[in-house]
Every structure is written in structure tokens, then in C-alpha cells.
Write an enzyme that holds these catalytic residues in place. Structure first.
Site, PDB file in Angstrom:
ATOM      1  N   SER A 158       0.778  -1.218   0.000  1.00  0.00           N
ATOM      2  CA  SER A 158       0.000   0.000   0.000  1.00  0.00           C
ATOM      3  C   SER A 158       0.817   1.279   0.000  1.00  0.00           C
ATOM      4  O   SER A 158       0.291   2.338  -0.344  1.00  0.00           O
ATOM      5  CB  SER A 158      -0.931   0.020   1.212  1.00  0.00           C
ATOM      6  OG  SER A 158      -0.175   0.063   2.415  1.00  0.00           O
ATOM      7  N   SER A 182       3.338  -4.106   2.805  1.00  0.00           N
ATOM      8  CA  SER A 182       3.168  -2.782   2.195  1.00  0.00           C
ATOM      9  C   SER A 182       4.397  -1.903   2.105  1.00  0.00           C
ATOM     10  O   SER A 182       4.344  -0.867   1.448  1.00  0.00           O
ATOM     11  CB  SER A 182       2.091  -2.007   2.940  1.00  0.00           C
ATOM     12  OG  SER A 182       0.841  -2.414   2.475  1.00  0.00           O
TER      13      SER A 182
END
Ligand code: GLN
Length: 491
Positions: A158, A182
Site C-alpha cells: 500500500s 506494504s
């Protein structure tokens, strides 16, 4: 003057020390690069005034002989970190108007050490995703392109904005958060270094909570030494986070360049999956050769519960996310959508404020925690998690110092390629990274080569709890053998 955005943190520190340029000039060079790179959508908020003000204060401290460890170094901050007086949204509509009145511990540690805030970087909404396509601000475009093509690729997620910013020379370093990969997956996709520390190494206080037992903050940088410098400032005990570890912060930069002679490196056989691209296998083989050449010993090991880690993660993660996200009710933070009764207001606010992936996690989480299903799903997944952790513990107890694995099952994919169909397609990206979060271990990703299409690929080194130093030493060996990689500028 040389291009100041080309400098690593280490080189920028030298230049500042030698008075070749000022912190204000260094910040300005990066702010200009950010402006030119707006098409990448790496930043969701640029903070030029704050950057110049901080850089000016930094120059004054240096002039007074009070330079700190990261004096004058510009950094980009993922929009999951609360920054006092600076809008923080987690890239969700529900937090769009939120301006925190407090600063996260990790970022305040960076400012304490003299770093300069350039802006807030884009991420998947509430850090849920592996491609940075779930952000309410739209996707980040990777600075990398396939040879001879101009298809837009994802930077991974992310923390896609932070990874893209560092890879595109918009910032020499950035913060990320890693709940299931992430930091490491976007580092691999963009050819930069990313490290997820041991759970508890960095304080989670002031970071928007996603899945609290898995979340950790960590650095992105263009060299292993720079990542070590950033982590030294970010890490540390914090009374405001009871899960932060009360242990001294080692001198991480000193571990870079340290010998890895006689280290025992585990090669987990379960990380070789059916249909694994030959290029990934070849890269792994190269990594083994580099470490062997540096004197380390490669040992085949087994982590038998690996295949259950991903499905268990996608139960534990939504369970924790659904309870953490219960706080967004239109009363306490951000967005409020009007409705007749208070329940209507809650429902409208959440329906309007949350994107599709967030809703999916809340639904799954609520389901696996509901009466009657909790034992079958959540409790079961927690047991699996313990087994995943034990696999690693057994290897470490048998004398393994660290494990070497690929970072991702493939190189970066195209924008839209995996985001429209089956969500499990996207979840599969986390195959090699979620185990590390489930076990609470540290993991570093170092760029190790380019694939046939000219895209970066990374190797991951997983370490014992609180042994980030070994990761920096091994990471530096890989970096030295592989070299560094930068995209050609087209943006
Ligand atoms: N891709 C994983 C997920 O969607 C990991 C995300 C993260 O580490 N924040 O849950």
C-alpha cells in the site's frame, strides 16, 4: 552544482556538512522535482512552506554547531502517519477533512533528529491493497515502464506513493507502514530498499490503525545504509504504545558493511511455488551465490505452515481492521453524511466514506468475529498464526541466522490489470511477505536485478526478532553485488 535530488541521504549529509549546499537548497530541489512529477500522483499533499521553514531551522542549527543525526534531510511521509497541523487522510474519503492535532511518534522522532517534511504520500485506502489503486486520490503511477512500452504500471502497495517518490528522486527517503507487505512489495516493484522492522521496534502511536497486531512502520531509501540511518531515528521505545519494545536502538548504520562470513542462511523450500516464473527462481539463485561468495552458508530449511499463512492473514487482518474502523462513525473524525436518526447518519457516513476494498474487509471481519463463526474462523486463524511463527522459531533455534527469499511472485503489473477482477488475485501478491508480519519478524527487501522487460525485482531477507542489524549486513552484500537501479526519466 550537482543535481541535489540524485544524492543518497549519506551523500547529502556529507554535502551539507561540507557546506556545498544548504538544507533550504536541498529541500527546494526536491520540491521542484515533486512539482514536475505530479503526473505520478505520488504525493497527496505537498508541504512546501513547512519544508522551507523546517530546512531553514535546520540550517540555523547547523550554523550554531548543533547538527542532529538527520539534519536537513528531506523525507516524504505516508499519509497513514498523523502529522500535526497537516492533513492526514489514510487516502480515505472518510478522513478527507482530518487535520490531526498531534504528531505520530515515528515522525516526531524524525523531526527531533533534524529531518524535513516534503509532503504526504499516496497509499491504498487505509493501507488495504498491494497496488495503490484503492486510494481515494487515485492510483500512483510507477516511474518504471516496461522496455519499449508506455503502459502505466503500479508501484505496488500500500505504500506506493512513498516507494514511487524515492524511486523517482522526489525524496531520498520516506516512511511506510507494513501490515502484510506494504513496504517490502512496493520497494521490490520500484527498485528501492524497504524494511519492515520487528513488531514493536517502532511505535505505532499516531499511525492510523489498520490491523494492530500486524502493523509496523519502516523506511524506504535508495541504499541499505540510508535505510539504516532512517530506522535509527524512527525506532525506539514509546510509553504511548504498550506494544513498543523497551530495548535500546542499536547503531544500525554500523551494521552496514559488517562481515557475513559463516552466517547460516535458511532457504525455505515452501517459497518455491508451482508456476513460479523462471526469472524469480534465477534471481533467488543469484542471491544465494552472492551470499555464499561473501562467506555465508546456505541451508535448505522447511517452514511447513507457509501455505496457510496467506489465508490466515486474510482472516486476522480483516477482523482487526473491522474493529479498528468502527471508530469512523461520523461523530469523532472526518466526514459526516446527514441522516434522520443517528443510526442513519452512521450508515450514510460509512457508505459514503469507505471505498470498496475497505467495505469488503469490514464485512469479512465482522463475519469472522460474529457469534457462532468466531471459533471456526478467527480463533482458528490465530492458531495457524502461532504455527507459522513456530516454524521460524524452530529454524532460528537450530542456528539459522536469517532466511533468503524472493520478495514478490512477479515484477510490477499494469494499472487496472488486477484491480477489477477477483480480489484474491491481488491478495496473492503478499505470498512471500505476510508470513513475516504473522510471525512479527523483521524483513528487508533489496533490489537485486531487472527482469526481461527491464523491471526491477527484489530479494527479501527475514531475520530473528530485533536483529535488524543482520538484515542490514546481508542487505549490503546483496546491494554491492547487484548494484542499484533507477528508472529512465519520462514523467
Ligand atoms: N496487501 C496487504 C493487504 O492488503 C498488505 C497491506 C499492508 O501491508 N498494509 O492487506
Amino acid at each position: 552544482m550537482t543535481d541535489l535530488t540524485a544524492l543518497t541521504i549519506t551523500a547529502a549529509q556529507d554535502g551539507l556538512r561540507r557546506k556545498e549546499f544548504t538544507a533550504v537548497e536541498l529541500a527546494d530541489a526536491h520540491l521542484t522535482a515533486m512539482e514536475r512529477a505530479r503526473g505520478l500522483n505520488a504525493f497527496v499533499l505537498e508541504t512546501p512552506e513547512r519544508a522551507r521553514e523546517m530546512a531553514k531551522a535546520s540550517d540555523a542549527r547547523r550554523a550554531a554547531g548543533n547538527a542532529r543525526p538527520l539534519e536537513g534531510i528531506p523525507v516524504a511521509v505516508k499519509d497513514m502517519f498523523c502529522t500535526q497541523g497537516v492533513r492526514t487522510t489514510a487516502c480515505s474519503r472518510i478522513l478527507e477533512p482530518f487535520v490531526p492535532t498531534y504528531e505520530s511518534t515515528v515522525t516526531s522522532n524524525l523531526w527531533r533528529d533534524g529531518a524535513v517534511l516534503l509532503g504526504k504520500t499516496n497509499n491504498d485506502e487505509f493501507a488495504m491493497g498491494s497496488s495503490n489503486e484503492t486510494s481515494c486520490f487515485g492510483p500512483v503511477i510507477s516511474p518504471w515502464r516496461r522496455k519499449g512500452a508506455n503502459t502505466h504500471l503500479v508501484p505496488g502497495g500500500s505504500s506506493g506513493g512513498s516507494a514511487a517518490a524515492v524511486a523517482a528522486f522526489l525524496a531520498p527517503g520516506a516512511t511506510g507502514t507494513d501490515t502484510g507487505g506494504s513496504i517490502r512489495q512496493p520497494a521490490a516493484f520500484t527498485g528501492v530498499v524497504g524494511l519492515k522492522p520487528t513488531y514493536g521496534r517502532c511505535s505505532r502511536w499516531g499511525i492510523v490503525a489498520f490491523a494492530s497486531s500486524l502493523d509496523q512502520a519502516g523506511p524506504f531509501a535508495r541504499s541499505v545504509a540510508d535505510a539504516a540511518l532512517l530506522l535509527r531515528s524512527m525506532a525506539g521505545h514509546d510509553l504511548k504504545d504498550t506494544t513498543s519494545a523497551d530495548r535500546p536502538v542499536p547503531d544500525y548504520p554500523a551494521a552496514v558493511g559488517r562481515s557475513v562470513n559463516r552466517m547460516r542462511i535458511g532457504i525455505p523450500k515452501e517459497y518455491r511455488f508451482d508456476g513460479m516464473p523462471a526469472e524469480i527462481e534465477a534471481l533467488w539463485e543469484k542471491g544465494r551465490a552472492w551470499l555464499t561468495e561473501a562467506g555465508a552458508e546456505m541451508i535448505d530449511v522447511s517452514l511447513p505452515h507457509t501455505k496457510y499463512a496467506l489465508p490466515a492473514y486474510y482472516i486476522v487482518n480483516p477482523a482487526e481492521a473491522s474493529s479498528n474502523l468502527a471508530r469512523y462513525d461520523g461523530v469523532r473524525y472526518g466526514l459526516r453524511a446527514p441522516g434522520g436518526e443517528v443510526i442513519d447518519m452512521y450508515e450514510h457516513t460509512r457508505a459514503e466514506g469507505f471505498g470498496k476494498e475497505v467495505v469488503r474487509r469490514v464485512m469479512i471481519g465482522t463475519y469472522v468475529l460474529s457469534a457462532g463463526y468466531q471459533d471456526a474462523y478467527y480463533v482458528h486463524a490465530q492458531r495457524v498464526r502461532t504455527l507459522v511463527k513456530k516454524d521460524f522459531e524452530n529454524c532460528f533455534a537450530a542456528g539459522i541466522d536469517a532466511m533468503l527469499t524472493p520478495a514478490t511472485p512477479s515484477a510490477a503489473f499494469g494499472v487496472g490489470e488486477k484491480s477489477s477482477g477477483d480480489p484474491v488475485e491481488m491478495y496473492r501478491n503478499d505470498l512471500f511477505t505476510v508470513t513475516v508480519n504473522m510471525a512479527g519478524l523483521p524483513g528487508i527487501v533489496v533490489p537485486a536485478g531487472l527482469d526481461g522487460q527491464g523491471l526491477p525485482l527484489g530479494l527479501q531477507v527475514i531475520g530473528r526478532p530485533f536483529d535488524e542489524e543482520t538484515l542490514f549486513s546481508l542487505g549490503a552484500v546483496i546491494e554491492k553485488a547487484a548494484g542499484t537501479f533507477a528508472p529512465e526519466r519520462w514523467w
